[in-house]
Enzyme design. Sequence first.
Site, short mmCIF file in Angstrom:
data_model
loop_
_atom_site.label_atom_id
_atom_site.label_comp_id
_atom_site.label_asym_id
_atom_site.label_seq_id
_atom_site.Cartn_x
_atom_site.Cartn_y
_atom_site.Cartn_z
N THR A 233 0.87 -1.18 0.00
CA THR A 233 0.00 0.00 0.00
C THR A 233 0.91 1.23 0.00
OG1 THR A 233 -0.23 -0.38 2.39
CG2 THR A 233 -2.11 -0.93 1.03
N CYS B 252 6.89 2.22 5.52
CA CYS B 252 5.93 2.32 6.63
C CYS B 252 5.89 3.72 7.21
CB CYS B 252 6.28 1.31 7.71
SG CYS B 252 5.93 -0.38 7.23
N1 NAD Z 1 7.26 -5.61 5.61
C1 NAD Z 1 7.05 -5.00 6.75
O1 NAD Z 1 7.93 -4.88 7.56
C2 NAD Z 1 5.71 -4.38 7.09
C3 NAD Z 1 5.48 -3.94 8.41
C4 NAD Z 1 4.27 -3.38 8.73
C5 NAD Z 1 3.31 -3.24 7.73
N2 NAD Z 1 3.56 -3.66 6.46
C6 NAD Z 1 2.53 -3.49 5.45
O2 NAD Z 1 2.31 -4.73 4.79
C7 NAD Z 1 1.99 -4.49 3.41
C8 NAD Z 1 2.96 -5.25 2.52
O3 NAD Z 1 4.26 -4.79 2.77
P1 NAD Z 1 5.53 -5.62 2.31
O4 NAD Z 1 6.70 -4.91 2.82
O5 NAD Z 1 5.38 -7.05 2.68
O6 NAD Z 1 5.40 -5.45 0.73
P2 NAD Z 1 6.18 -6.22 -0.42
O7 NAD Z 1 6.13 -5.33 -1.61
O8 NAD Z 1 7.49 -6.72 0.06
O9 NAD Z 1 5.28 -7.51 -0.70
C9 NAD Z 1 4.04 -7.45 -1.24
C10 NAD Z 1 3.93 -8.52 -2.30
O10 NAD Z 1 2.60 -8.50 -2.82
C11 NAD Z 1 2.66 -8.94 -4.16
N3 NAD Z 1 1.43 -8.60 -4.83
C12 NAD Z 1 1.00 -7.39 -5.24
N4 NAD Z 1 -0.24 -7.47 -5.77
C13 NAD Z 1 -0.60 -8.77 -5.70
C14 NAD Z 1 -1.77 -9.49 -6.07
N5 NAD Z 1 -2.81 -8.88 -6.63
N6 NAD Z 1 -1.77 -10.82 -5.87
C15 NAD Z 1 -0.72 -11.45 -5.31
N7 NAD Z 1 0.39 -10.82 -4.92
C16 NAD Z 1 0.46 -9.50 -5.11
C17 NAD Z 1 3.89 -8.25 -4.71
O11 NAD Z 1 4.37 -8.91 -5.87
C18 NAD Z 1 4.85 -8.32 -3.52
O12 NAD Z 1 5.73 -9.41 -3.63
C19 NAD Z 1 2.04 -2.98 3.21
O13 NAD Z 1 0.76 -2.46 3.39
C20 NAD Z 1 2.95 -2.53 4.34
O14 NAD Z 1 2.72 -1.20 4.70
C21 NAD Z 1 4.74 -4.25 6.13
#
Ligand code: NAD
Length: 416
Positions: free
Chosen positions: A66, A252
Amino acid sequence: MISGKKINRRIIGYDLDKIRIEELKNGIDRNSDSEINNFQNIESLEFTDKIDRLKNIDVFIVTVPTPINKKKEPDLSFIIEASRTIGNLINRDNSTNDNQIIIYESTVYPGVTEDICVPLIKKFSKKIFNSDNYQNSFYCGYSPERINPGDTENTIEKIKKVTSGSNKKVAYWIDSFYASFIKAGTYKSKSIKVAEAAKIIENTQRDINIALVNELAILFKKLNLDTNDILETAATKWNFHKYKPGLVGGHCIGVDPYYLTFKAKEIGFQTDLITSGRKINDRMYKYLLEQILLQARKRKIIQQKEKVLILGISYKENCSDIRNSQILLLAEKMIKQNMDVTLVDPIVNSQKVFEKIKIKSYRSIPEEMKFTLIILALNHKEFNFLSNQKIKKISYPETIIFDLTYKLIGDNIFYL
Ligand SMILES: NC(=O)c1ccc[n+]([C@@H]2O[C@H](COP(=O)([O-])OP(=O)(O)OC[C@H]3O[C@@H](n4cnc5c(N)ncnc54)[C@H](O)[C@@H]3O)[C@@H](O)[C@H]2O)c1
């Protein structure tokens, strides 16, 4: 399932990105978020990019990105697409099972789950949302991801999980589901919107606290006072919260407050403090460059072309993620100013850095090189060996050193 019967879990990790799936199968987590080696022994866990593997799924957990767009507004395209996909997968005409639960974990502003995602699932699934008789229905929940990237102490099972559900029974089911594997326990929030808002303010609060010390650091520098000394002194009072000035990046803290300010604007409310905090933190890398240039101009010998070494280029220490790294923005600006920049980071993926800013990065300091400007940007544990003496070996007598980690001590060392 909702009746609370014991379930046999078959877990599928689905991602559109084939390369990421291959990485995961090989035990690589590009975000350094998990002890992924533990996954490889779980028989019931499958990683796939094939949508047709997603048959007869009871519980969907959505963790898509997001981010924000160029206008710094929420980019909900991924979460919208994921909701459409799930709607189609659970479509009443195609799906053999019923009463699926969709849990969103992506960070969103209050209202995204129920006001944007649920209507899409309803439309594409042709199912009833939250029906009381558990027929032809689907339910949803929100349970924010709270992992702290690069933190090997507070790992996922040690962080209390906030949960919520679209009705009481579903909220209870979702809470028990997470409680079955999160050792730190769960907190059942009063509603989905409360859980969404709680996640956003966790990061907004941190952003504002950092913005405050960043602003103080700018002020104290103008007053010729040492910010670090002042913070140490103030922290002797029990209720003073100690934050250090620094560059806020990543996906974030530097992003989430914009979700809140967007929602506020939508309802005609002008956020002052949150918006100011973002402005301060977003321009810290420019302030850092101004400080570097100021010190460079004070030197007796004027360099024709500065030879710059930047140690640590991800957005955060002990984390390989380069998303929204202010250090990379700084490097780009320096190159535009005709500086010769060498990037060193032992944990980031050099290819990704090159794709992003077209600069080669190294895993260790290239031998035989000396620099006129050195920036120790991150305290990766791989940099533990760095000391004043080591830095001296790669410096000229007039080299300027900026230490954003507060690790080095000396007369020619500058801090934020
Ligand atoms: N990683 C963290 O430390 C963390 C911590 C707190 C909150 N968040 C929240 O979690 C969410 C994800 O973050 P992240 O860091 O894991 O992101 P990221 O980009 O590492 O991973 C997300 C994955 O989703 C996949 N994706 C996108 N659209 C898709 C779909 N339609 N179908 C299947 N897969 C799809 C992408 O290819 C990607 O690999 C965000 O909202 C982020 O703010 C992450």
